[in-house]
Design a protein around this motif. Structure first.
Motif, mmCIF file in Angstrom:
data_model
loop_
_atom_site.group_PDB
_atom_site.id
_atom_site.type_symbol
_atom_site.label_atom_id
_atom_site.label_comp_id
_atom_site.label_asym_id
_atom_site.label_seq_id
_atom_site.Cartn_x
_atom_site.Cartn_y
_atom_site.Cartn_z
ATOM 1 N N LEU A 1 0.830 -1.207 0.000
ATOM 2 C CA LEU A 1 0.000 0.000 0.000
ATOM 3 C C LEU A 1 0.869 1.262 0.000
ATOM 4 O O LEU A 1 0.578 2.235 -0.693
ATOM 5 C CB LEU A 1 -0.927 0.005 1.215
ATOM 6 N N THR A 2 1.944 1.217 0.774
ATOM 7 C CA THR A 2 2.866 2.355 0.813
ATOM 8 C C THR A 2 3.482 2.586 -0.559
ATOM 9 O O THR A 2 3.594 3.728 -1.023
ATOM 10 C CB THR A 2 3.979 2.120 1.845
ATOM 11 N N ALA A 3 3.878 1.494 -1.220
ATOM 12 C CA ALA A 3 4.482 1.603 -2.545
ATOM 13 C C ALA A 3 3.502 2.202 -3.545
ATOM 14 O O ALA A 3 3.861 3.089 -4.337
ATOM 15 C CB ALA A 3 4.937 0.223 -3.024
ATOM 16 N N ILE A 4 2.257 1.745 -3.517
ATOM 17 C CA ILE A 4 1.249 2.256 -4.449
ATOM 18 C C ILE A 4 1.031 3.750 -4.248
ATOM 19 O O ILE A 4 1.008 4.527 -5.209
ATOM 20 C CB ILE A 4 -0.077 1.490 -4.278
ATOM 21 N N ARG A 5 0.883 4.154 -2.999
ATOM 22 C CA ARG A 5 0.665 5.581 -2.719
ATOM 23 C C ARG A 5 1.871 6.408 -3.130
ATOM 24 O O ARG A 5 1.740 7.512 -3.670
ATOM 25 C CB ARG A 5 0.362 5.773 -1.232
ATOM 26 N N ARG A 6 3.061 5.893 -2.875
ATOM 27 C CA ARG A 6 4.281 6.632 -3.202
ATOM 28 C C ARG A 6 4.405 6.846 -4.714
ATOM 29 O O ARG A 6 4.677 7.962 -5.160
ATOM 30 C CB ARG A 6 5.498 5.867 -2.672
ATOM 31 N N VAL A 7 4.219 5.791 -5.490
ATOM 32 C CA VAL A 7 4.401 5.933 -6.938
ATOM 33 C C VAL A 7 3.257 6.715 -7.573
ATOM 34 O O VAL A 7 3.437 7.370 -8.599
ATOM 35 C CB VAL A 7 4.567 4.564 -7.626
ATOM 36 N N ALA A 8 2.072 6.665 -6.967
ATOM 37 C CA ALA A 8 0.947 7.442 -7.488
ATOM 38 C C ALA A 8 1.233 8.935 -7.392
ATOM 39 O O ALA A 8 0.685 9.737 -8.150
ATOM 40 C CB ALA A 8 -0.339 7.097 -6.741
ATOM 41 N N ARG A 9 2.121 9.305 -6.448
ATOM 42 C CA ARG A 9 2.526 10.711 -6.301
ATOM 43 C C ARG A 9 3.781 11.016 -7.092
ATOM 44 O O ARG A 9 4.342 12.108 -6.980
ATOM 45 C CB ARG A 9 2.771 11.028 -4.822
ATOM 46 N N GLY A 10 4.240 10.039 -7.878
ATOM 47 C CA GLY A 10 5.423 10.272 -8.698
ATOM 48 C C GLY A 10 6.727 9.889 -8.041
ATOM 49 O O GLY A 10 7.802 10.176 -8.577
ATOM 50 N N GLY A 11 6.664 9.212 -6.887
ATOM 51 C CA GLY A 11 7.871 8.841 -6.176
ATOM 52 C C GLY A 11 8.352 7.428 -6.473
ATOM 53 O O GLY A 11 7.830 6.745 -7.355
ATOM 54 N N LYS A 12 9.363 7.005 -5.712
ATOM 55 C CA LYS A 12 9.944 5.670 -5.839
ATOM 56 C C LYS A 12 9.870 4.962 -4.488
ATOM 57 O O LYS A 12 9.790 5.601 -3.443
ATOM 58 C CB LYS A 12 11.408 5.755 -6.281
ATOM 59 N N TYR A 13 9.918 3.624 -4.517
ATOM 60 C CA TYR A 13 9.841 2.883 -3.274
ATOM 61 C C TYR A 13 10.481 1.509 -3.450
ATOM 62 O O TYR A 13 10.259 0.836 -4.462
ATOM 63 C CB TYR A 13 8.384 2.705 -2.840
ATOM 64 N N ILE A 14 11.275 1.113 -2.453
ATOM 65 C CA ILE A 14 11.829 -0.239 -2.414
ATOM 66 C C ILE A 14 11.535 -0.824 -1.041
ATOM 67 O O ILE A 14 11.728 -0.163 -0.015
ATOM 68 C CB ILE A 14 13.355 -0.245 -2.665
ATOM 69 N N ASP A 15 11.018 -2.033 -1.031
ATOM 70 C CA ASP A 15 10.723 -2.768 0.194
ATOM 71 C C ASP A 15 11.880 -2.590 1.189
ATOM 72 O O ASP A 15 13.019 -2.928 0.883
ATOM 73 C CB ASP A 15 10.560 -4.248 -0.177
ATOM 74 N N PRO A 16 11.616 -2.035 2.385
ATOM 75 C CA PRO A 16 12.691 -1.802 3.363
ATOM 76 C C PRO A 16 13.488 -3.055 3.715
ATOM 77 O O PRO A 16 14.675 -2.963 4.033
ATOM 78 C CB PRO A 16 11.929 -1.275 4.591
#
Length: 205
Positions: free
Chosen positions: A112-127
């Motif tokens: 869920l965190t990843a989806i929200r982050r990329v929807a705002r144009g950001g990046k995310y990698i599983d901690p």
């Protein structure tokens, strides 16, 4: 509302994700695909913000489907949800254009965190992956650029106008502008002058 499509051929995984997303108030699942052809058909027929993609989906052949998606004019933001946790695979996926990478064995909240982050144009990698991929990402930032993004960067630095770049690559000016935005985000650069300086410094002109 974040519109999400899930590309995974395992009913249990899809069902679990669907139930997880249903617990939120800012997301909805608008489509599901179980193989490569269904993914391509879904993207052509259904407006969406984020695609959650399993790298092992039938017909995908590893990262080939991700590369194919990123070459489309209106490429979606992609969250990779995979059982693979090798640093080189993660680095390659991000370089090809994925916006996030999460493993199937991690905390569902990370998805869920990843989806929200990329929807705002950001990046995310599983901690939980950061230690294993640290050495893979300890290189220059431009190594995270996709092949298309690097191509666009070189043309921008050469002084080619956005419109001419679009014509040359057979893409729309809007798509070129989107590529430029992603390039600047990945390089953590805020203006054209610094973008040119970075490119010249690293031989990307």
């Amino acid at each position: 509302m974040i519109r999400i499509a899930i590309a995974d051929d395992h009913p249990i995984v899809f069902g679990g994700l669907q139930q997880l997303i249903a617990t939120t108030t800012d997301m909805q699942v608008v489509g599901h695909a179980a193989n490569r052809l269904e993914v391509l058909r879904l993207l052509s027929d259904t407006p969406l913000d984020v695609l959650v993609l399993d790298l092992s989906i039938p017909g995908a052949q590893g990262l080939s489907l991700l590369q194919e998606l990123m070459e489309q004019e209106e490429a979606p933001s992609v969250v990779i949800l995979s059982m693979h946790n090798e640093g080189q695979i993660i680095k390659r996926a991000m370089k090809l254009g994925a916006s996030a990478y999460v493993t199937k064995g991690s905390d569902p909240m990370f998805v869920l965190t990843a989806i929200r982050r990329v929807a705002r144009g950001g990046k995310y990698i599983d901690p939980t992956l950061m230690e294993s991929v640290a050495s893979s990402f300890s290189q220059e930032r431009h190594e995270l650029l996709s092949a298309r993004e690097e191509q666009v960067l070189r043309l921008i630095v050469s002084g080619t106008p956005i419109g001419h770049i679009a014509e040359r690559l057979n893409l729309s000016p809007k798509t070129i502008s989107t590529h430029k935005t992603r390039i600047m985000q990945k390089l953590d650069i805020g203006n054209n002058a610094d973008l040119v300086k970075y490119a010249l410094k690293h031989g990307l002109s």
